[in-house]
Design a protein around this motif. Structure first.
Motif, PDB file in Angstrom:
ATOM      1  N   HIS A  22       0.709  -1.233   0.067  1.00 30.58           N
ATOM      2  CA  HIS A  22      -0.105   0.099   0.089  1.00 30.58           C
ATOM      3  C   HIS A  22       0.909   1.233   0.046  1.00 30.58           C
ATOM      4  O   HIS A  22       0.707   2.239  -0.700  1.00 30.58           O
ATOM      5  N   LEU A  96      -5.468   7.185  -7.597  1.00 28.94           N
ATOM      6  CA  LEU A  96      -5.592   5.683  -8.118  1.00 28.94           C
ATOM      7  C   LEU A  96      -4.720   5.868  -9.426  1.00 28.94           C
ATOM      8  O   LEU A  96      -4.261   4.562  -9.915  1.00 28.94           O
ATOM      9  N   HIS A 142     -12.367   4.385   3.665  1.00 29.89           N
ATOM     10  CA  HIS A 142     -11.834   3.825   2.584  1.00 29.89           C
ATOM     11  C   HIS A 142     -12.794   2.672   1.941  1.00 29.89           C
ATOM     12  O   HIS A 142     -12.920   2.297   1.042  1.00 29.89           O
ATOM     13  N   VAL A 147     -14.438  -0.763  -5.193  1.00 34.14           N
ATOM     14  CA  VAL A 147     -13.335  -1.650  -5.495  1.00 34.14           C
ATOM     15  C   VAL A 147     -12.878  -1.634  -6.867  1.00 34.14           C
ATOM     16  O   VAL A 147     -13.510  -1.664  -7.814  1.00 34.14           O
ATOM     17  N   PRO A 148     -11.611  -1.231  -7.302  1.00 33.87           N
ATOM     18  CA  PRO A 148     -11.080  -0.973  -8.947  1.00 33.87           C
ATOM     19  C   PRO A 148     -11.364  -2.463  -9.404  1.00 33.87           C
ATOM     20  O   PRO A 148     -11.066  -3.420  -8.868  1.00 33.87           O
ATOM     21  N   LEU A 153      -4.864  -3.062  -8.868  1.00 33.84           N
ATOM     22  CA  LEU A 153      -5.418  -1.937  -8.008  1.00 33.84           C
ATOM     23  C   LEU A 153      -6.473  -2.510  -6.990  1.00 33.84           C
ATOM     24  O   LEU A 153      -6.604  -1.977  -5.948  1.00 33.84           O
ATOM     25  N   TRP A 156      -4.152  -3.490  -4.214  1.00 34.70           N
ATOM     26  CA  TRP A 156      -3.867  -2.291  -3.519  1.00 34.70           C
ATOM     27  C   TRP A 156      -5.011  -1.908  -2.613  1.00 34.70           C
ATOM     28  O   TRP A 156      -4.665  -1.358  -1.533  1.00 34.70           O
ATOM     29  N   HIS A 157      -6.294  -1.912  -3.293  1.00 36.76           N
ATOM     30  CA  HIS A 157      -7.269  -1.209  -2.446  1.00 36.76           C
ATOM     31  C   HIS A 157      -7.608  -2.065  -1.259  1.00 36.76           C
ATOM     32  O   HIS A 157      -7.813  -1.672  -0.078  1.00 36.76           O
ATOM     33  N   THR A 160      -5.049  -1.702   1.247  1.00 32.95           N
ATOM     34  CA  THR A 160      -5.235  -0.169   2.033  1.00 32.95           C
ATOM     35  C   THR A 160      -6.436  -0.443   3.220  1.00 32.95           C
ATOM     36  O   THR A 160      -6.327   0.108   4.016  1.00 32.95           O
TER      37      THR A 160
END
Length: 289
Positions: A22, A96, A142, A147-148, A153, A156-157, A160
């Protein structure tokens, strides 16, 4: 349902490789470039903006409270002024984009498109399903973000979410342990695992006098010796603090199960190693020096 009890510290080990994944974007030239395009060129302002944007256009006291270890005057220098330069929504979009380009640079397209990365994203998102929002403002903010779609991504989300979930719980543990913001930084640095005093003073806004005063308070409590090293009591105090954080953060990893936690840790370790080798972090950031 879990198939086996989690091994001791398995959740912490998994967090310890997801959290840096992250954090890579905070040090990336891509993030600096994206924020500069929005008019945010100061490094501290950029950090406060990208991490707090999910909360909306909040005032300085909210950022100070939720981030915990930054000098209030430093926060107030940039917040809420940064929101007049770039809206939280614009900052989130820029972040992002920066994560996308920085992870592609640090990991390479072969890893980005690999089934292993997609597997890690699925595992991390599954773990995050068990995160609880109660008394966890940064996690909750968050968790409300979409969610991407791209696996790197999404990973990473999820990282995070898991980072902020543990981080919010860690602040509760710091309060219970009786450590104020500077004392928390001093004790962490004393373990050799936190940022160096140089990096703390440069990024958190505290002065050397603040640092020395906190160290003196800790010596008065018997947690540091005259050389600034942890005493046996200090080692035990920090150990209990980390165990308390583990207890507050175990739910996502119990939800995932021991075998899948081990697999996620293995995958994330490989990605993080590649990122480190490709210069994700400054060489002098961690340690006592």
């Amino acid at each position: 349902m879990t198939t086996a009890a989690l091994p001791d510290r398995a959740a912490r080990r998994c967090h310890n490789v997801l959290n840096p994944l992250h954090s890579t974007h905070y040090f990336s030239p891509e993030l600096a470039s994206e924020l500069a395009e929005l008019g945010v060129e100061d490094r501290s302002a950029a950090y406060f903006a990208v991490r707090a944007a999910a909360l909306g256009p909040v005032e300085a006291p909210v950022v100070t409270a939720t981030f915990y270890n930054f000098r209030p005057e430093l926060v107030a220098r940039h917040v809420p002024a940064v929101w007049r330069t770039a809206s939280p929504a614009a900052v989130l979009d820029a972040r992002l984009r920066a994560v996308d380009t920085s992870l592609r640079r640090l990991l390479g397209e072969e890893i980005i498109g690999s089934p292993e990365l997609a597997e890690a994203a699925d595992l991390a998102l599954h773990a995050a399903q068990a995160c609880a929002p109660h008394a966890r403002p940064l996690y909750a903010a968050h968790a409300a973000l979409p969610v991407p779609d791209a696996p790197h991504l999404a990973l990473w989300h999820a990282a995070t979410l898991l980072r902020e979930h543990r981080g919010d719980g860690h602040l509760a543990a710091l309060l219970a342990a009786g450590l104020d913001p500077v004392e928390a930084l001093v004790t962490h640095t004393a373990t050799g695992k936190g940022m160096t005093p140089k990096w703390v003073l440069a990024t958190r806004g505290w002065t050397e006098a603040d640092w020395d005063a906190a160290a003196e308070r800790l010596r008065g409590r018997g947690l540091l010796d005259a050389d600034g090293e942890p005493t046996p009591e200090g080692v035990a105090h920090r150990k209990e603090l980390e165990l308390a954080t583990d207890r507050l953060d175990v739910a996502p990893y119990e939800h995932l199960g021991a075998d899948k936690v081990a697999r996620l840790t293995e995958l994330a370790t490989g990605f993080l190693t590649t990122a480190f080798l490709n210069g994700a972090f400054p060489d002098d950031m961690i340690g006592k020096g």
